[in-house]
Scaffold this motif. Structure first.
Motif, PDB file in Angstrom:
ATOM      1  N   ILE A 181      -4.247 100.468  29.725  1.00 40.58           N
ATOM      2  CA  ILE A 181      -4.766 100.451  28.350  1.00 40.58           C
ATOM      3  C   ILE A 181      -4.092 101.533  27.507  1.00 40.58           C
ATOM      4  CG2 ILE A 181      -6.803 100.886  26.924  1.00 40.58           C
ATOM      5  CD1 ILE A 181      -8.464  99.662  29.243  1.00 40.58           C
ATOM      6  N   LYS A 182      -4.067 102.736  28.051  1.00 47.49           N
ATOM      7  CA  LYS A 182      -3.512 103.858  27.286  1.00 47.49           C
ATOM      8  C   LYS A 182      -2.074 104.099  27.732  1.00 47.49           C
ATOM      9  CE  LYS A 182      -4.723 108.152  25.240  1.00 47.49           C
ATOM     10  NZ  LYS A 182      -5.825 108.906  24.752  1.00 47.49           N
ATOM     11  N   ASN A 183      -1.175 103.310  27.222  1.00 47.16           N
ATOM     12  CA  ASN A 183       0.232 103.443  27.568  1.00 47.16           C
ATOM     13  C   ASN A 183       0.988 104.104  26.410  1.00 47.16           C
ATOM     14  OD1 ASN A 183       0.757 101.428  25.642  1.00 47.16           O
ATOM     15  ND2 ASN A 183       0.512  99.826  27.172  1.00 47.16           N
ATOM     16  N   LEU A 234       2.673 102.918  24.109  1.00 40.96           N
ATOM     17  CA  LEU A 234       2.610 102.194  22.840  1.00 40.96           C
ATOM     18  C   LEU A 234       1.253 102.360  22.141  1.00 40.96           C
ATOM     19  CD1 LEU A 234       4.343  98.904  24.007  1.00 40.96           C
ATOM     20  CD2 LEU A 234       5.375 100.834  22.802  1.00 40.96           C
ATOM     21  N   ARG A 235       0.297 102.928  22.840  1.00 36.10           N
ATOM     22  CA  ARG A 235      -1.048 103.074  22.274  1.00 36.10           C
ATOM     23  C   ARG A 235      -1.481 104.538  22.299  1.00 36.10           C
ATOM     24  NH1 ARG A 235      -4.805  98.524  24.778  1.00 36.10           N
ATOM     25  NH2 ARG A 235      -5.829  98.651  22.776  1.00 36.10           N
ATOM     26  N   THR A 236      -0.660 105.400  21.824  1.00 37.03           N
ATOM     27  CA  THR A 236      -0.957 106.835  21.869  1.00 37.03           C
ATOM     28  C   THR A 236      -2.020 107.257  20.865  1.00 37.03           C
ATOM     29  OG1 THR A 236       0.871 107.253  20.361  1.00 37.03           O
ATOM     30  CG2 THR A 236       1.332 107.454  22.725  1.00 37.03           C
ATOM     31  N   GLN A 237      -2.279 106.450  19.873  1.00 32.33           N
ATOM     32  CA  GLN A 237      -3.259 106.802  18.845  1.00 32.33           C
ATOM     33  C   GLN A 237      -4.681 106.342  19.190  1.00 32.33           C
ATOM     34  OE1 GLN A 237      -2.382 108.709  16.175  1.00 32.33           O
ATOM     35  NE2 GLN A 237      -0.438 108.798  17.275  1.00 32.33           N
ATOM     36  N   LEU A 238      -4.871 105.782  20.358  1.00 34.33           N
ATOM     37  CA  LEU A 238      -6.165 105.275  20.784  1.00 34.33           C
ATOM     38  C   LEU A 238      -7.161 106.430  20.935  1.00 34.33           C
ATOM     39  CD1 LEU A 238      -7.273 102.484  21.572  1.00 34.33           C
ATOM     40  CD2 LEU A 238      -6.758 103.054  23.935  1.00 34.33           C
ATOM     41  N   HIS A 240     -12.620 104.410  21.449  1.00 36.62           N
ATOM     42  CA  HIS A 240     -12.030 103.086  21.645  1.00 36.62           C
ATOM     43  C   HIS A 240     -11.581 102.883  23.093  1.00 36.62           C
ATOM     44  CE1 HIS A 240     -11.624 103.158  17.168  1.00 36.62           C
ATOM     45  NE2 HIS A 240     -12.102 101.930  17.365  1.00 36.62           N
ATOM     46  N   GLN A 289     -12.780  99.937  25.605  1.00 36.43           N
ATOM     47  CA  GLN A 289     -11.776  99.104  26.283  1.00 36.43           C
ATOM     48  C   GLN A 289     -11.984  99.126  27.808  1.00 36.43           C
ATOM     49  OE1 GLN A 289      -8.986  97.256  25.224  1.00 36.43           O
ATOM     50  NE2 GLN A 289      -9.914  97.346  23.199  1.00 36.43           N
TER      51      GLN A 289
END
Length: 155
Positions: free
Chosen positions: A120-122, A124-128, A132, A136
């Protein structure tokens, strides 16, 4: 250098690797011997010396030693969870085994949840946000099936 010297050097290299592996293994698992009785009570209770077992379990172990069917299940390496569910009438031994065996499944849950987290937190999703991410993870790890029809009717 001769071929024999090359072989000797290779063996020396492998020997040092094996020595370090043995050292690491001993360092990580040095306390397993302390837990030998605890593990045997869950996976091979018929092999435990009654006098070495905790006092509150000794009577049940004596009774179990008379049950040849149960001993054969443990000897044949049947699934200990199934054995304890069906074959064992000894509540204290069963409770001990369930506590120990459940450790492995909870470790699995933790590891699989961590794998989901890394997916989920890769990069490409550093702003998660943490909020959230929490939602998820709950969605990814739940065993519940959503009732889409009921949810859409409420909308």
């Amino acid at each position: 250098m001769s071929e024999n010297e090359d072989i000797y050097d290779s063996f020396k290299e492998y020997e040092s690797v094996l020595d370090s592996l043995i050292e690491e293994y001993n360092r990580r698992f040095n306390d397993f011997e302390k837990h030998n009785i605890t593990l045997k009570l869950a996976f091979q209770p018929h092999l435990v010396n009654v006098s070495e077992a905790p006092e509150e379990l000794q009577m049940e172990l004596i009774e179990m030693s008379e049950d040849n069917n149960l001993k054969s299940l443990f000897d044949n390496r049947e699934d200990p969870i199934e054995i304890w569910k069906k074959a064992v009438e000894d509540p204290r031994l069963r409770e001990h085994a369930c506590r120990l065996i459940s450790c492995f499944s909870t470790t699995y849950c933790c590891e699989s949840t961590f794998s989901c987290l890394t997916q989920i937190k890769n990069s490409l999703r550093t702003q998660l946000t943490d909020e959230h991410l929490d939602v998820q993870l709950k969605l990814r790890t739940t065993m519940l099936e959503p009732d889409i029809k009921m949810l859409s009717r409420k909308k």
